[in-house]
Design a protein around this motif. Structure first.
Motif, PDB file in Angstrom:
ATOM      1  N   ALA B  47     -11.324 -16.036  -5.304  1.00 52.84           N
ATOM      2  CA  ALA B  47     -12.111 -15.065  -5.470  1.00 52.84           C
ATOM      3  C   ALA B  47     -12.136 -13.870  -4.635  1.00 52.84           C
ATOM      4  O   ALA B  47     -12.012 -12.655  -4.906  1.00 52.84           O
ATOM      5  N   ALA B  48     -11.869 -14.109  -3.063  1.00 54.44           N
ATOM      6  CA  ALA B  48     -11.666 -12.962  -2.314  1.00 54.44           C
ATOM      7  C   ALA B  48     -10.507 -12.341  -2.517  1.00 54.44           C
ATOM      8  O   ALA B  48     -10.172 -11.075  -2.359  1.00 54.44           O
ATOM      9  N   ASN B  49      -9.434 -13.327  -3.022  1.00 55.58           N
ATOM     10  CA  ASN B  49      -7.923 -12.556  -3.322  1.00 55.58           C
ATOM     11  C   ASN B  49      -8.167 -11.394  -4.720  1.00 55.58           C
ATOM     12  O   ASN B  49      -7.704 -10.430  -4.508  1.00 55.58           O
ATOM     13  N   LEU B  50      -9.074 -11.769  -5.416  1.00 53.46           N
ATOM     14  CA  LEU B  50      -9.434 -10.679  -6.460  1.00 53.46           C
ATOM     15  C   LEU B  50     -10.071  -9.589  -5.961  1.00 53.46           C
ATOM     16  O   LEU B  50      -9.662  -8.421  -6.566  1.00 53.46           O
ATOM     17  N   ALA B  51     -10.992  -9.683  -5.253  1.00 55.50           N
ATOM     18  CA  ALA B  51     -11.567  -8.515  -4.632  1.00 55.50           C
ATOM     19  C   ALA B  51     -10.382  -7.504  -3.766  1.00 55.50           C
ATOM     20  O   ALA B  51     -10.658  -6.232  -3.753  1.00 55.50           O
ATOM     21  N   PHE B  52      -9.745  -8.370  -2.898  1.00 54.58           N
ATOM     22  CA  PHE B  52      -8.569  -7.423  -2.033  1.00 54.58           C
ATOM     23  C   PHE B  52      -7.798  -6.901  -3.091  1.00 54.58           C
ATOM     24  O   PHE B  52      -7.637  -5.637  -2.879  1.00 54.58           O
ATOM     25  N   ILE B  53      -7.269  -7.507  -4.284  1.00 50.05           N
ATOM     26  CA  ILE B  53      -6.459  -6.724  -5.170  1.00 50.05           C
ATOM     27  C   ILE B  53      -7.327  -5.711  -6.002  1.00 50.05           C
ATOM     28  O   ILE B  53      -6.598  -4.266  -5.995  1.00 50.05           O
ATOM     29  N   ALA B  54      -8.231  -5.944  -6.130  1.00 51.96           N
ATOM     30  CA  ALA B  54      -9.193  -4.606  -7.040  1.00 51.96           C
ATOM     31  C   ALA B  54      -9.426  -3.523  -5.937  1.00 51.96           C
ATOM     32  O   ALA B  54      -9.394  -2.373  -6.472  1.00 51.96           O
ATOM     33  N   PHE B  55      -9.731  -3.973  -4.805  1.00 53.53           N
ATOM     34  CA  PHE B  55      -9.831  -2.749  -3.687  1.00 53.53           C
ATOM     35  C   PHE B  55      -8.344  -1.957  -3.557  1.00 53.53           C
ATOM     36  O   PHE B  55      -8.340  -0.584  -3.298  1.00 53.53           O
ATOM     37  N   ALA B  56      -7.428  -3.065  -3.649  1.00 57.81           N
ATOM     38  CA  ALA B  56      -5.982  -2.236  -3.249  1.00 57.81           C
ATOM     39  C   ALA B  56      -5.906  -1.316  -4.510  1.00 57.81           C
ATOM     40  O   ALA B  56      -5.203  -0.233  -4.202  1.00 57.81           O
ATOM     41  N   ARG B  57      -6.287  -1.382  -5.657  1.00 55.19           N
ATOM     42  CA  ARG B  57      -6.062  -0.725  -6.758  1.00 55.19           C
ATOM     43  C   ARG B  57      -6.946   0.170  -6.616  1.00 55.19           C
ATOM     44  O   ARG B  57      -6.481   1.488  -7.113  1.00 55.19           O
ATOM     45  N   SER B  58      -8.206   0.233  -6.275  1.00 52.30           N
ATOM     46  CA  SER B  58      -9.120   1.572  -6.380  1.00 52.30           C
ATOM     47  C   SER B  58      -8.423   2.321  -5.297  1.00 52.30           C
ATOM     48  O   SER B  58      -8.823   3.459  -5.416  1.00 52.30           O
ATOM     49  N   PHE B  59      -8.179   2.149  -4.111  1.00 50.13           N
ATOM     50  CA  PHE B  59      -7.929   3.089  -2.967  1.00 50.13           C
ATOM     51  C   PHE B  59      -6.302   3.529  -2.892  1.00 50.13           C
ATOM     52  O   PHE B  59      -5.959   4.035  -2.150  1.00 50.13           O
ATOM     53  N   ASN B  60      -5.666   2.727  -4.232  1.00 47.83           N
ATOM     54  CA  ASN B  60      -4.195   3.123  -4.416  1.00 47.83           C
ATOM     55  C   ASN B  60      -3.338   3.031  -3.077  1.00 47.83           C
ATOM     56  O   ASN B  60      -2.603   3.679  -2.687  1.00 47.83           O
ATOM     57  N   GLN B  61      -3.616   1.855  -2.757  1.00 50.54           N
ATOM     58  CA  GLN B  61      -3.071   1.234  -1.088  1.00 50.54           C
ATOM     59  C   GLN B  61      -2.239  -0.042  -1.451  1.00 50.54           C
ATOM     60  O   GLN B  61      -2.776  -0.850  -2.170  1.00 50.54           O
ATOM     61  N   ILE B  62      -0.942  -0.134  -0.792  1.00 48.29           N
ATOM     62  CA  ILE B  62      -0.363  -1.494  -0.987  1.00 48.29           C
ATOM     63  C   ILE B  62      -0.840  -2.573  -0.039  1.00 48.29           C
ATOM     64  O   ILE B  62      -0.720  -3.751  -0.339  1.00 48.29           O
ATOM     65  N   ASP B  63      -1.541  -2.074   1.101  1.00 49.34           N
ATOM     66  CA  ASP B  63      -2.155  -2.841   2.290  1.00 49.34           C
ATOM     67  C   ASP B  63      -2.815  -4.142   1.721  1.00 49.34           C
ATOM     68  O   ASP B  63      -2.813  -5.280   2.145  1.00 49.34           O
ATOM     69  N   GLY B  64      -3.834  -4.020   0.796  1.00 53.70           N
ATOM     70  CA  GLY B  64      -4.750  -5.070   0.170  1.00 53.70           C
ATOM     71  C   GLY B  64      -3.981  -6.232  -0.439  1.00 53.70           C
ATOM     72  O   GLY B  64      -4.056  -7.356  -0.270  1.00 53.70           O
ATOM     73  N   GLN B  65      -2.708  -5.796  -1.077  1.00 50.65           N
ATOM     74  CA  GLN B  65      -1.733  -6.617  -1.811  1.00 50.65           C
ATOM     75  C   GLN B  65      -0.995  -7.559  -0.698  1.00 50.65           C
ATOM     76  O   GLN B  65      -0.869  -8.628  -0.829  1.00 50.65           O
ATOM     77  N   VAL B  66      -0.676  -6.880   0.339  1.00 46.29           N
ATOM     78  CA  VAL B  66       0.057  -7.577   1.428  1.00 46.29           C
ATOM     79  C   VAL B  66      -0.978  -8.520   2.156  1.00 46.29           C
ATOM     80  O   VAL B  66      -0.540  -9.951   2.517  1.00 46.29           O
ATOM     81  N   PHE B  67      -2.363  -8.203   2.342  1.00 46.94           N
ATOM     82  CA  PHE B  67      -3.020  -8.961   2.791  1.00 46.94           C
ATOM     83  C   PHE B  67      -3.364 -10.286   1.954  1.00 46.94           C
ATOM     84  O   PHE B  67      -3.548 -11.380   2.509  1.00 46.94           O
ATOM     85  N   VAL B  68      -3.317 -10.310   0.602  1.00 47.86           N
ATOM     86  CA  VAL B  68      -3.326 -11.292  -0.258  1.00 47.86           C
ATOM     87  C   VAL B  68      -2.168 -12.281   0.083  1.00 47.86           C
ATOM     88  O   VAL B  68      -2.561 -13.446   0.134  1.00 47.86           O
ATOM     89  N   PHE B  69      -1.211 -11.917   0.631  1.00 44.75           N
ATOM     90  CA  PHE B  69       0.009 -12.891   0.869  1.00 44.75           C
ATOM     91  C   PHE B  69      -0.418 -13.546   1.974  1.00 44.75           C
ATOM     92  O   PHE B  69      -0.144 -14.758   2.055  1.00 44.75           O
ATOM     93  N   PHE B  70      -0.974 -12.950   2.984  1.00 50.89           N
ATOM     94  CA  PHE B  70      -1.260 -13.612   4.191  1.00 50.89           C
ATOM     95  C   PHE B  70      -2.473 -14.825   3.666  1.00 50.89           C
ATOM     96  O   PHE B  70      -2.220 -15.871   4.481  1.00 50.89           O
ATOM     97  N   VAL B  71      -3.305 -14.407   3.091  1.00 52.25           N
ATOM     98  CA  VAL B  71      -4.469 -15.259   2.628  1.00 52.25           C
ATOM     99  C   VAL B  71      -3.838 -16.439   1.860  1.00 52.25           C
ATOM    100  O   VAL B  71      -4.141 -17.378   2.192  1.00 52.25           O
ATOM    101  N   MET B  72      -2.777 -16.049   1.025  1.00 53.48           N
ATOM    102  CA  MET B  72      -1.951 -17.310   0.476  1.00 53.48           C
ATOM    103  C   MET B  72      -1.313 -18.318   1.214  1.00 53.48           C
ATOM    104  O   MET B  72      -1.416 -19.450   1.393  1.00 53.48           O
ATOM    105  N   VAL B  73      -0.685 -17.535   2.225  1.00 52.46           N
ATOM    106  CA  VAL B  73       0.183 -18.363   3.232  1.00 52.46           C
ATOM    107  C   VAL B  73      -0.878 -19.544   3.921  1.00 52.46           C
ATOM    108  O   VAL B  73      -0.702 -20.795   4.323  1.00 52.46           O
TER     109      VAL B  73
END
Lengths: 174, 106
Positions: B47-73
């Protein structure tokens, strides 16, 4: 405003929430694991819709694939399908549901009381898309130190898992 | 017709993330099987990953998606260590019901 995106979103959200409810209520742990795979797969489709195709693929391969296979393997190894299906203490369930409602209320309250975020509908060419190239470039430049640190974390976790299971086996045979 | 899929649904996606996180919390609180408690924690991380991806999309930044990788690891490391712990506990106590595991002594 009933366009295709809204319909896809509604169906996927219903699938995800229904599978999550079934996951936490099903009596059999194997069924719970399979419902969690459904939740993760529908979230992967959300990631695709939010311009994160590489993360979506990793979600399917790593989460729905590797991690859930590990869960299913341990459930079947231990024969733990039915353990803890019933609550030991009857007062725990209403308290847990009450606290869940509090958490949900807190989330909804924060969602309604924050300033609305300006989401610009950019032309497709201007959108930062999470392709493998873009994420790799970010990982190896701006996020290089966390990337290296997390590789050590994975190594430590691997050694820890081997040490813990190996030690328990020796203790039993000794 | 917007070319940015899901972008108009941004608050609803965050709401879905809140609902999934709450279901994970209820799962941790109600279930007694240690493996299902772990799976509920995974649901919260998702659920937190979904919020990260949604915010990454809304701010048009890639950093949220990179952080999802760290959460997955971190989630993968947590699952490896946690399941090893569960296997070790099951070997000594023949149960992974968290109500039965109430002593620090092995």
């Amino acid at each position: 405003m009933l366009n295709l995106e809204t319909i896809v979103f509604a169906i996927l959200a219903l699938i995800a929430v229904a599978a999550a409810v079934l996951m936490i209520t099903s009596r059999n742990a194997v069924h719970s694991a399979l419902f969690l795979v459904v939740v993760m797969s529908s979230l992967a489709v959300f990631f695709l819709g939010l311009w994160a195709p590489f993360v979506a693929m990793v979600q399917v391969a790593v989460y729905a694939g590797a991690i859930m296979v590990l869960f299913l393997f341990v459930i079947m190894l231990l024969g733990a399908e039915k353990i803890g299906a019933r609550m030991g203490r009857s007062w725990q369930l209403p308290v847990a549901i009450g606290m869940g409602v509090v958490v949900l209320g807190l989330g909804v309250f924060m969602l309604l009381n924050t300033a609305p975020i300006e989401v610009l509908d950019r032309p497709a060419a201007d959108i930062v898309m999470g392709s493998a190239e873009a994420i790799g470039a970010a990982l190896y430049s701006e996020w290089l130190f966390p990337f290296e640190a997390i590789s050590i974390l994975l190594l430590v976790a691997m050694i820890g898992a081997v040490v813990m299971t190996g030690h328990a086996g020796k203790k039993k045979s000794a | 017709m917007s070319n940015a899929s899901f972008v108009t649904l941004f608050p609803v996606i965050i709401g879905l993330s809140v609902v999934l996180f709450t279901l994970g919390v209820v799962g941790v609180l109600t279930r007694r099987n240690a493996i299902i408690i772990f799976m509920s924690v995974e649901l919260m991380l998702n659920a937190a990953n979904l919020a990260f991806i949604a915010f990454a999309r809304s701010f048009n930044q890639i950093d949220g998606q990179v952080f999802v990788f760290f959460v997955m690891v971190v989630a993968a490391a947590e699952v490896a260590v946690g399941l090893a712990l569960i296997v070790a506990v099951f070997r000594t106590r023949q149960s992974i019901n968290v109500d039965d595991i109430n002593q620090l002594k092995g």
